[in-house]
Design an enzyme around this catalytic site. Structure first.
Site, short mmCIF file in Angstrom:
data_model
loop_
_atom_site.label_atom_id
_atom_site.label_comp_id
_atom_site.label_asym_id
_atom_site.label_seq_id
_atom_site.Cartn_x
_atom_site.Cartn_y
_atom_site.Cartn_z
N LYS A 216 0.82 -1.22 0.00
CA LYS A 216 0.00 0.00 0.00
C LYS A 216 0.85 1.26 0.00
O LYS A 216 2.01 1.27 0.40
CB LYS A 216 -1.00 -0.05 1.16
N ARG A 252 -2.97 -10.22 4.97
CA ARG A 252 -3.43 -10.26 3.57
C ARG A 252 -2.32 -9.67 2.69
O ARG A 252 -2.00 -8.50 2.82
CB ARG A 252 -4.73 -9.45 3.45
#
Ligand code: HH2
Length: 273
Positions: A216, A252
């Site tokens: 991210k 994740r």
């Protein structure tokens, strides 16, 4: 069905397979169902406990796809994996979740925490599958325009507590539910790191916590690029290990092998080899 904390002991890795043209990191990579299914199989060989298949990007600025388009993307992949690979379906739509659980998905990963589709809670309850409830401020199209909190951790915890109570009231047993702070969903770089630093506040809700920091933009930004839209693998691994050490159960990730190796070592440090 066994409690989610037994099915996914810490640390468990959830591999990401986005069947989309526009996901922020793997957009366009897995559009061919054979390629997506092969990637999912490889992730399980590399040690993923489950593979999260998604047909709609929720990256900042995205505006969603129709039910038909989402089904068209994910169903051929789920058909190829049925009975072979443990699957989670990353969707907010009851129609997609219904098709996925019929094809063997054991977890519904809903970034709206059962707010997006009034029928989704019932689908999860009736199917007897696991569910992940994630925090998001705003909606993907606009969520990164000046996210604001007085106390991000307290507000995320209060939200997740309310959504957990809602899910239970809808007939989903607590032991099938995990919670997720929603890294990058209506949060600044500082908010994202504070949520991991103070993960104990979320763990106090009594449910396993899933963290998705992989690739991210906050990782790229903390490394010095203010315009980053992704982060490097090394930084993703560091964030996953930090989250695990603060109590996260499920990580994740896009790069399964590297995360499994790092988390295996972190676990050996924590509890012995
Ligand atoms: N992050 C993304 C998507 N789904 N689900 C949970 N539970 N937690 C997350 O942090 C999370 C999630 C965004 O990542 P990705 O799927 O790679 O991107 P995109 O939404 O662009 O497809």
């Amino acid at each position: 069905m066994i409690p989610i904390e037994e099915r996914f002991p810490a640390p468990s890795v959830m591999g990401v397979v986005n069947v989309t043209p526009d996901s922020f990191f793997d957009g366009g990579v897995h559009l061919d169902p054979d390629v997506a299914a092969a990637a999912a199989r490889r992730m399980v060989e590399e040690g993923a406990a489950i593979v999260d298949v998604g047909g709609e990007s929720t990256r900042p600025g995205s505006s969603g796809v129709t039910l038909d388009e989402e089904l068209r993307r994910v169903v051929p992949v789920l058909e190829r994996l049925a009975g072979e690979v443990p699957v989670s379906i990353d969707t907010s739509k009851a129609g997609v979740a219904r098709a996925a659980v019929a094809l063997g998905a054991e977890l519904v990963n809903d970034v709206t925490a059962l707010r997006g589709d009034p029928e989704l809670a019932g689908v999860v309850a009736d199917a007897g599958v696991y569910v992940c409830l994630m925090h998001m401020q705003g909606e993907p199209r606009t969520m990164q325009r000046e996210p604001r909190y007085d106390d991000v951790v307290a507000e995320v915890a209060a939200f997740l507590e309310e959504r957990l109570a809602f899910a239970v009231a809808q007939g989903i047993p607590e032991e099938r539910i995990c919670l997720d702070p929603g890294i990058g969903f209506g949060k600044t770089v500082a908010h994202n790191f504070e949520l991991v630093r103070r993960l104990d506040v979320l763990l106090a809700l009594g449910r396993p916590v899933l963290v998705g920091f992989s690739r991210k933009s906050s990782l790229g930004r903390v490394l010095g690029d203010p315009d980053a839209t992704t982060g490097p693998l090394s930084a993703s691994v560091a964030a996953a290990v930090a989250a695990y050490e603060r109590g996260a159960s499920i990580l994740r990730v896009h790069d399964v092998r590297e995360h499994v190796e790092a988390l295996t070592v972190a676990r050996a440090v924590a509890v012995g080899p």
